[in-house]
Scaffold this motif. Sequence first.
Motif, PDB file in Angstrom:
ATOM      1  N   PHE A 243     -34.930   7.918 -35.472  1.00 10.39           N
ATOM      2  CA  PHE A 243     -33.901   6.901 -35.640  1.00 10.39           C
ATOM      3  C   PHE A 243     -32.601   7.494 -36.184  1.00 10.39           C
ATOM      4  CE2 PHE A 243     -37.391   3.791 -35.306  1.00 10.39           C
ATOM      5  CZ  PHE A 243     -36.791   2.896 -34.438  1.00 10.39           C
ATOM      6  N   ARG A 244     -32.688   8.495 -37.064  1.00 13.15           N
ATOM      7  CA  ARG A 244     -31.462   9.157 -37.519  1.00 13.15           C
ATOM      8  C   ARG A 244     -30.737   9.804 -36.347  1.00 13.15           C
ATOM      9  NH1 ARG A 244     -34.599  10.947 -41.864  1.00 13.15           N
ATOM     10  NH2 ARG A 244     -34.919  12.960 -40.833  1.00 13.15           N
ATOM     11  N   GLN A 245     -31.498  10.517 -35.506  1.00 13.76           N
ATOM     12  CA  GLN A 245     -30.906  11.211 -34.361  1.00 13.76           C
ATOM     13  C   GLN A 245     -30.320  10.232 -33.351  1.00 13.76           C
ATOM     14  OE1 GLN A 245     -30.109  14.161 -33.558  1.00 13.76           O
ATOM     15  NE2 GLN A 245     -30.242  14.418 -31.350  1.00 13.76           N
ATOM     16  N   ARG A 246     -30.978   9.091 -33.131  1.00 11.87           N
ATOM     17  CA  ARG A 246     -30.573   8.147 -32.087  1.00 11.87           C
ATOM     18  C   ARG A 246     -29.594   7.088 -32.581  1.00 11.87           C
ATOM     19  NH1 ARG A 246     -34.444   8.203 -27.855  1.00 11.87           N
ATOM     20  NH2 ARG A 246     -35.164  10.367 -27.689  1.00 11.87           N
ATOM     21  N   ARG A 247     -29.358   7.016 -33.863  1.00 13.33           N
ATOM     22  CA  ARG A 247     -28.408   6.028 -34.385  1.00 13.33           C
ATOM     23  C   ARG A 247     -27.236   6.735 -35.062  1.00 13.33           C
ATOM     24  NH1 ARG A 247     -31.654   1.296 -33.889  1.00 13.33           N
ATOM     25  NH2 ARG A 247     -32.709   1.762 -31.930  1.00 13.33           N
ATOM     26  N   GLU A 248     -27.435   7.301 -36.244  1.00 12.03           N
ATOM     27  CA  GLU A 248     -26.342   7.999 -36.911  1.00 12.03           C
ATOM     28  C   GLU A 248     -25.872   9.183 -36.070  1.00 12.03           C
ATOM     29  OE1 GLU A 248     -25.770   9.414 -41.412  1.00 12.03           O
ATOM     30  OE2 GLU A 248     -26.975  10.830 -40.218  1.00 12.03           O
ATOM     31  N   GLY A 249     -26.820   9.994 -35.572  1.00  7.80           N
ATOM     32  CA  GLY A 249     -26.449  11.159 -34.769  1.00  7.80           C
ATOM     33  C   GLY A 249     -25.741  10.779 -33.485  1.00  7.80           C
TER      34      GLY A 249
ATOM     35  N   VAL B 213     -24.485   1.502 -30.514  1.00 10.14           N
ATOM     36  CA  VAL B 213     -23.892   1.943 -31.770  1.00 10.14           C
ATOM     37  C   VAL B 213     -22.437   2.303 -31.503  1.00 10.14           C
ATOM     38  CG1 VAL B 213     -26.065   2.772 -32.720  1.00 10.14           C
ATOM     39  CG2 VAL B 213     -24.620   4.344 -31.420  1.00 10.14           C
ATOM     40  N   ARG B 214     -21.616   2.161 -32.517  1.00 11.03           N
ATOM     41  CA  ARG B 214     -20.197   2.473 -32.367  1.00 11.03           C
ATOM     42  C   ARG B 214     -19.914   3.928 -32.747  1.00 11.03           C
ATOM     43  NH1 ARG B 214     -17.117  -2.803 -35.029  1.00 11.03           N
ATOM     44  NH2 ARG B 214     -17.918  -4.346 -33.539  1.00 11.03           N
ATOM     45  N   PRO B 215     -18.938   4.554 -32.098  1.00  9.35           N
ATOM     46  CA  PRO B 215     -18.578   5.923 -32.464  1.00  9.35           C
ATOM     47  C   PRO B 215     -18.106   6.000 -33.918  1.00  9.35           C
ATOM     48  CG  PRO B 215     -17.598   5.304 -30.349  1.00  9.35           C
ATOM     49  CD  PRO B 215     -18.165   4.054 -30.937  1.00  9.35           C
ATOM     50  N   ALA B 216     -18.694   6.923 -34.667  1.00 10.65           N
ATOM     51  CA  ALA B 216     -18.310   7.112 -36.071  1.00 10.65           C
ATOM     52  C   ALA B 216     -18.914   8.408 -36.569  1.00 10.65           C
ATOM     53  CB  ALA B 216     -18.762   5.951 -36.942  1.00 10.65           C
ATOM     54  N   ALA B 217     -18.220   9.078 -37.473  1.00 13.75           N
ATOM     55  CA  ALA B 217     -18.710  10.328 -38.046  1.00 13.75           C
ATOM     56  C   ALA B 217     -19.387  10.052 -39.384  1.00 13.75           C
ATOM     57  CB  ALA B 217     -17.566  11.311 -38.237  1.00 13.75           C
ATOM     58  N   PRO B 218     -20.529  10.690 -39.663  1.00 14.37           N
ATOM     59  CA  PRO B 218     -21.174  10.523 -40.969  1.00 14.37           C
ATOM     60  C   PRO B 218     -20.273  11.040 -42.086  1.00 14.37           C
ATOM     61  CG  PRO B 218     -22.618  11.665 -39.413  1.00 14.37           C
ATOM     62  CD  PRO B 218     -21.271  11.616 -38.800  1.00 14.37           C
ATOM     63  N   GLU B 219     -20.375  10.447 -43.250  1.00 15.51           N
ATOM     64  CA  GLU B 219     -19.592  10.918 -44.386  1.00 15.51           C
ATOM     65  C   GLU B 219     -20.037  12.301 -44.834  1.00 15.51           C
ATOM     66  OE1 GLU B 219     -19.504   8.168 -47.582  1.00 15.51           O
ATOM     67  OE2 GLU B 219     -18.689   6.513 -46.390  1.00 15.51           O
ATOM     68  N   SER B 220     -21.337  12.582 -44.696  1.00 14.26           N
ATOM     69  CA  SER B 220     -21.889  13.853 -45.143  1.00 14.26           C
ATOM     70  C   SER B 220     -21.475  14.993 -44.213  1.00 14.26           C
ATOM     71  CB  SER B 220     -23.418  13.768 -45.197  1.00 14.26           C
ATOM     72  OG  SER B 220     -23.992  15.053 -45.300  1.00 14.26           O
TER      73      SER B 220
ATOM     74  N   ARG C  53     -23.123  16.181 -40.447  1.00 14.33           N
ATOM     75  CA  ARG C  53     -22.306  16.471 -39.272  1.00 14.33           C
ATOM     76  C   ARG C  53     -22.635  17.859 -38.724  1.00 14.33           C
ATOM     77  NH1 ARG C  53     -18.097  14.192 -42.551  1.00 14.33           N
ATOM     78  NH2 ARG C  53     -17.102  16.238 -42.831  1.00 14.33           N
ATOM     79  N   LEU C  54     -22.806  18.820 -39.609  1.00 17.88           N
ATOM     80  CA  LEU C  54     -23.105  20.187 -39.181  1.00 17.88           C
ATOM     81  C   LEU C  54     -24.518  20.273 -38.590  1.00 17.88           C
ATOM     82  CD1 LEU C  54     -21.890  22.959 -38.978  1.00 17.88           C
ATOM     83  CD2 LEU C  54     -22.620  23.435 -41.318  1.00 17.88           C
TER      84      LEU C  54
ATOM     85  N   TRP D 204     -23.142  25.865 -52.869  1.00 17.86           N
ATOM     86  CA  TRP D 204     -21.771  25.555 -52.466  1.00 17.86           C
ATOM     87  C   TRP D 204     -21.498  24.050 -52.523  1.00 17.86           C
ATOM     88  CZ3 TRP D 204     -21.301  29.027 -47.496  1.00 17.86           C
ATOM     89  CH2 TRP D 204     -21.081  30.347 -47.892  1.00 17.86           C
ATOM     90  N   GLY D 205     -22.552  23.284 -52.682  1.00 13.56           N
ATOM     91  CA  GLY D 205     -22.372  21.829 -52.731  1.00 13.56           C
ATOM     92  C   GLY D 205     -22.123  21.199 -51.381  1.00 13.56           C
ATOM     93  N   LEU D 206     -22.643  21.843 -50.318  1.00 16.65           N
ATOM     94  CA  LEU D 206     -22.483  21.280 -48.962  1.00 16.65           C
ATOM     95  C   LEU D 206     -23.450  20.113 -48.822  1.00 16.65           C
ATOM     96  CD1 LEU D 206     -21.083  21.522 -46.217  1.00 16.65           C
ATOM     97  CD2 LEU D 206     -22.963  22.995 -45.485  1.00 16.65           C
ATOM     98  N   THR D 207     -22.918  18.908 -48.845  1.00 11.95           N
ATOM     99  CA  THR D 207     -23.767  17.701 -48.787  1.00 11.95           C
ATOM    100  C   THR D 207     -23.306  16.802 -47.675  1.00 11.95           C
ATOM    101  OG1 THR D 207     -22.348  16.575 -50.388  1.00 11.95           O
ATOM    102  CG2 THR D 207     -24.262  17.789 -51.241  1.00 11.95           C
TER     103      THR D 207
END
Length: 458
Positions: free
Chosen positions: A363-369, A387-394, A398-399, A455-458
């Motif tokens: 569901f993460r891959q098919r919705r947020e991803g 789902v609407r186009p949008a980039a995750p805050e994290s 994204r990476l 590095w705090g990459l979150t």
Amino acid sequence: MREKSLSPLRVVRSGLCIGCGSCVAQSNSPATRMDFDPYGQFHPTGDQHWMRSRSEVLARTCPFSPSASNEDQIAADLFPAAEPHETIGRFIAAHVGYVATGGFRERGSSGGMVSWVLEELMRRGLIDGAAHVAPVAEPETDGRFFRYRISRSPDEIREGAKSRYYPVEMSEILREIRANPGRYAVVGVPCFIKAVQLLRRQDPLLRERIAFTLGLFCGHMKSARFVESFAMQMNVPIEEVQAVEFRKKDVTRPASTYTAELTLKDGSIQKRDWWNLVDGDWGSGFFQYEACNFCDDVIAETADISFGDAWVEPYTSDGRGTNVIVTRSPVVNDLIQAAIEDGRLCLEPVDEEFVVATQAAGFRQRREGLSYRLTWPKTGLKSVKRVRPAAPESRRRRLIYRTRALVSRWSHRIFWLTQRTGNPILFIRWSKSAMTFYHALAYSRGELGKLLDRWGLT
């Protein structure tokens, strides 16, 4: 942009062809067929006139067409009695458990429910045949290890038990259903079931003859190179492989421990746990079809009943295997309830939250991803999804999605080059490097993972 007409070539070139065979099943030309491309993925092929001809029917029936009805619309028409839910769509009931009788659980990859439902439908006279995936007798002659077929007896149905992470297509069985009167059930992954339902809307004959659809929860479709890679890593020529089992069941080990087993022509067996194979991490997306990046259906929302593995504890640790099922058709739901009451099925009711938890990564891959991938530049057809186009805050999420897409795309190319050069080390070293980076990102593994955390990459 929704286009009123499409050609098969446009769908393929846009990276939206999943190889279901729906378009070929509608063609009357004997030259039109489904065939493997250089990366081991099924795509339509035929004369250039057919490949380039635009069709309004194709625009309405291709499961990845931006003009086709979406899963919510299809399910609303098919299952008006099923209540809609936010994440998993319409359903009447959901259960977790297994088949308690008949050896179904022992023969299946998980709880044995798919084969049981097919046999029960046949036993009750509700179907005459079941269209499902089964191994071929002579893979070298056939050119593949698995294909769709129509089974007309319980013994034939049982031959199709277990999971098949291998490309298949439906054009032949759809033509067979058209040619032979009767009532049929079709088993398939979400996009294949959607294709069947879209065809049933267009074709009264298929609407009459395809009486039931059984959906399989899906992470993504693999190319034929997946099993070829397994064979290569086991030092086995693919030409010597007679049979493939992707999930060899071992009741003494957790169900989540996948073991691939290859049976060779001389009768010997080679097997290895997936985690000891460079491309054995499912979530990294090796050999994934590009179209899977634009799918938002994890659990086959347009099927009468859907089946998956219960990937939550205590079920994950139970090597005997456990299904989670979602029913939408009143007829199938009544069939399930009757078998629970007479003790043939050991099932407990669950809610939407439980079903989602069993498939959390999907569901993460098919919705947020998917939402994030819809923001990326793309040539050709543009997908229209729920789902609407949008980039995750994290930044890290994204990476992760970017890395997974690159692994999917380049695994095809690197393995193609590996086969052309005859140098397995090329694919193995590339895969290990890719997985080191992906696992550091996704699971904070290794020194690189610790560094990313510091590095705090979150």
